[in-house]
Scaffold this motif. Structure first.
Motif, PDB file in Angstrom:
ATOM      1  N   ILE A  41       0.849  -1.201   0.000  1.00 17.15           N
ATOM      2  CA  ILE A  41       0.000   0.000   0.000  1.00 17.15           C
ATOM      3  C   ILE A  41       0.883   1.249   0.000  1.00 17.15           C
ATOM      4  O   ILE A  41       0.648   2.182  -0.771  1.00 17.15           O
ATOM      5  N   LEU A  74      -8.624   2.086  -0.009  1.00 19.54           N
ATOM      6  CA  LEU A  74      -7.726   0.931   0.080  1.00 19.54           C
ATOM      7  C   LEU A  74      -7.790   0.385   1.503  1.00 19.54           C
ATOM      8  O   LEU A  74      -7.766   1.164   2.458  1.00 19.54           O
ATOM      9  N   ILE A 188      -6.128  -2.023 -10.612  1.00 23.80           N
ATOM     10  CA  ILE A 188      -7.045  -1.474  -9.611  1.00 23.80           C
ATOM     11  C   ILE A 188      -7.988  -0.463 -10.261  1.00 23.80           C
ATOM     12  O   ILE A 188      -9.191  -0.446  -9.980  1.00 23.80           O
TER      13      ILE A 188
END
Ligand code: GTP
Ligand code: MG
Length: 194
Positions: A41, A74, A188
């Protein structure tokens, strides 16, 4: 695309604490402890230190929500294998099965170790719930190109045999060298229809 600036939204230890931002497309990262979820991330949003990482397994203990403006959410998860299956199961499985804005679940797998039983268990659960997931191989920098390709081929063969709701493309990343991050960002964006 706008993968930065990212901001921390909230940590949740139970379902009632999960942010109510269900208008924002969301993707979640799961995988065994120490597989590189939190580091990934940080890599995706290009901000080391947004998410705390550790060489000790079991570092992330809560579900942590981050967002990129009002475009994308996220979610970093505790690794499985740290919390007991029931404990991990209770809250996270319920989140995965009920989150309306959850567009895809990324299952992180270490290509040096291959798919473990805990990975196939979560895939079965996602298959039986009709939830879209995609496998991301982490820490690519640790393997030679040849070893990485062989490991990837083996994992792909297992997925073809058993997985149903698995997105067919297996991605590879290194949060250390940043290899593969652009491809994952593009995936994504597609998953979230951004
Ligand atoms: P938990 O929160 O315990 O479930 O772990 P996690 O999956 O969030 O893993 P984390 O991102 O904290 O990383 C675990 C360890 O792997 C750390 O020591 C990282 O520096 C290392 N690591 C993560 N990504 C990479 C990578 O791409 N390459 C290499 N070589 N090491 C990595
Ligand atoms: Mg973590």
């Amino acid at each position: 695309f706008f993968f930065s600036p990212a901001e921390f939204v909230k940590s949740a230890t139970n379902l009632s604490m999960i942010p109510d931002n269900t208008m924002i497309p969301e993707v979640a990262f799961v995988g065994r402890s120490n597989i590189g979820k939190s580091s990934l991330i940080n890599g995706l949003v290009n901000r080391n230190g947004l998410v705390k990482t550790s060489s000790k397994p079991g570092h992330t203990r809560m579900m942590n929500f981050f967002k990129l403006g009002d475009k994308l959410s996220l979610v970093d998860m505790p690794g499985y294998g740290w919390k007991s299956r029931d404990e991990w199961g209770g809250m996270i499985i319920s989140y995965l099965q009920n989150r309306k804005n959850l567009k895809r679940i990324y299952i992180l797998v270490d290509p040096s170790h291959g798919l473990k039983e805990s990975d196939t268990q979560i895939m079965k659960l996602l298959d039986s719930s009709g939830l879209s997931y995609q496998v991301v191989l982490t820490k690519m920098d640790r393997l030679s190109k040849t070893k990485y390709s062989a490991a990837k081929a083996e994992i792909e063969a297992e997925l073809v045999k058993g997985a149903i709701c698995c997105f067919p493309l297996v991605l590879g990343v290194s949060s250390k060298t940043k290899d593969g991050l652009d491809e994952l960002r593009a995936a994504i964006v597609k998953a979230g229809q951004l």
